[in-house]
Design a protein around this motif. Structure first.
Motif, PDB file in Angstrom:
ATOM      1  N   ASN A  11       0.845  -1.193   0.000  1.00 15.89           N
ATOM      2  CA  ASN A  11       0.000   0.000   0.000  1.00 15.89           C
ATOM      3  C   ASN A  11       0.878   1.240   0.000  1.00 15.89           C
ATOM      4  N   THR A  38      -4.193   0.884  -2.642  1.00 13.80           N
ATOM      5  CA  THR A  38      -4.173  -0.383  -1.917  1.00 13.80           C
ATOM      6  C   THR A  38      -3.715  -1.498  -2.848  1.00 13.80           C
ATOM      7  N   THR A  96       0.730   5.885   0.042  1.00  9.92           N
ATOM      8  CA  THR A  96      -0.001   7.157   0.049  1.00  9.92           C
ATOM      9  C   THR A  96       0.914   8.253  -0.470  1.00  9.92           C
ATOM     10  N   HIS A 133      -4.340   7.381  -1.909  1.00 14.47           N
ATOM     11  CA  HIS A 133      -3.929   6.116  -1.307  1.00 14.47           C
ATOM     12  C   HIS A 133      -4.212   4.991  -2.289  1.00 14.47           C
ATOM     13  N   LYS A 183     -13.504   7.111  -4.151  1.00 18.96           N
ATOM     14  CA  LYS A 183     -12.805   5.844  -4.386  1.00 18.96           C
ATOM     15  C   LYS A 183     -12.945   5.458  -5.849  1.00 18.96           C
ATOM     16  N   ARG A 231      -9.034   0.542  -6.491  1.00 19.14           N
ATOM     17  CA  ARG A 231      -8.052   0.452  -5.388  1.00 19.14           C
ATOM     18  C   ARG A 231      -7.468   1.815  -5.004  1.00 19.14           C
TER      19      ARG A 231
END
Lengths: 114, 113
Positions: B18, B77, B20, B75, B57, B60
């Motif tokens: 992950n 994922t 950010t 972010h 969103k 991902r």
């Protein structure tokens, strides 16, 4: 739907020479932008047209750069004379409206000034 | 001049991790956009956020606009090699007559298989 077209894709010139780039925006897009993207940086707006009128050219080096969009469709950006620091990718983008909407970018013209 | 600072400048991670990335400014923006640019291509819009505190969103990818509309984060994922590219944030300054998008320098992401 065809995207933003730009030509040429690559250009190599010597300093003090002239060069011109061409852009054909997405059909129906009133707003057209020219950006300069130096390696390792984000795009910097050079000039913004709304139809065939200039909205913003505050960051265009007017002593050597010029741009036109005579019929409100395609556009040309010219550099005369070129300097070494003009080496960059020149991106053309278009959008339906003046602000706050998606800009669609062309693939860019990579200019190298020797 | 409205400046957008992006961090980190470079990021290399393994597939599945992950991450950010951040976009910060001292100025207020009426909206903020995130673009991804692949080598030899122009930037492509991922998302536009307009409301302070907004979260969007996209599969991902999760985008957040700060409450004060001065900063944003992206972010990802379980990153995949297809996520590799230059991530650019671009803000439209608040105020009448503001038409010019200001771009950050970008975060160059490499996802290693």
């Amino acid at each position: 739907e065809a995207g933003v077209a730009q030509s040429p894709r690559y250009k190599i010139i010597e300093k003090r020479q002239s060069v011109a780039f061409w852009c054909n925006p997405i059909s129906g897009h009133a707003t057209l932008y020219w950006y300069q993207q130096i390696l390792g940086q984000g795009p910097k707006l050079l000039i913004q047209f709304q139809n065939n009128g200039v909205v913003d050219d505050s960051q265009l080096p007017k002593d050597r750069f010029s741009a036109e969009r005579l019929k409100g469709v395609d556009s040309t950006l010219k550099i005369q004379p070129a300097k070494l620091e003009d080496s960059a990718v020149y991106l053309c983008a278009s959008s339906l409206a003046l602000a706050g909407v998606e800009q669609f970018f062309g693939p860019g013209t990579r200019l190298t000034v020797l | 001049t409205q400046l957008l600072e992006q961090s980190p400048q470079f990021l290399s991670i393994q597939e599945g991790e992950n991450l950010t990335v951040y976009c910060n400014s001292s100025s207020v923006f009426s909206s903020l956009q995130w673009y991804r640019q692949e080598p030899g291509e122009g930037p492509v819009l991922l998302v536009t956020v307009v409301t302070g505190g907004e979260v969007k969103k996209l599969k991902r990818l999760t985008f957040q606009f700060g409450d004060a509309r001065k900063d944003s984060s992206l972010h990802i994922t379980a990153a995949q090699p297809g996520d590799t590219g230059l991530y650019l944030c671009a803000g439209l300054p608040s105020g009448a007559g503001s038409y010019q998008l200001t771009f950050g320098k970008g975060t160059k992401l490499s996802v290693i298989p």
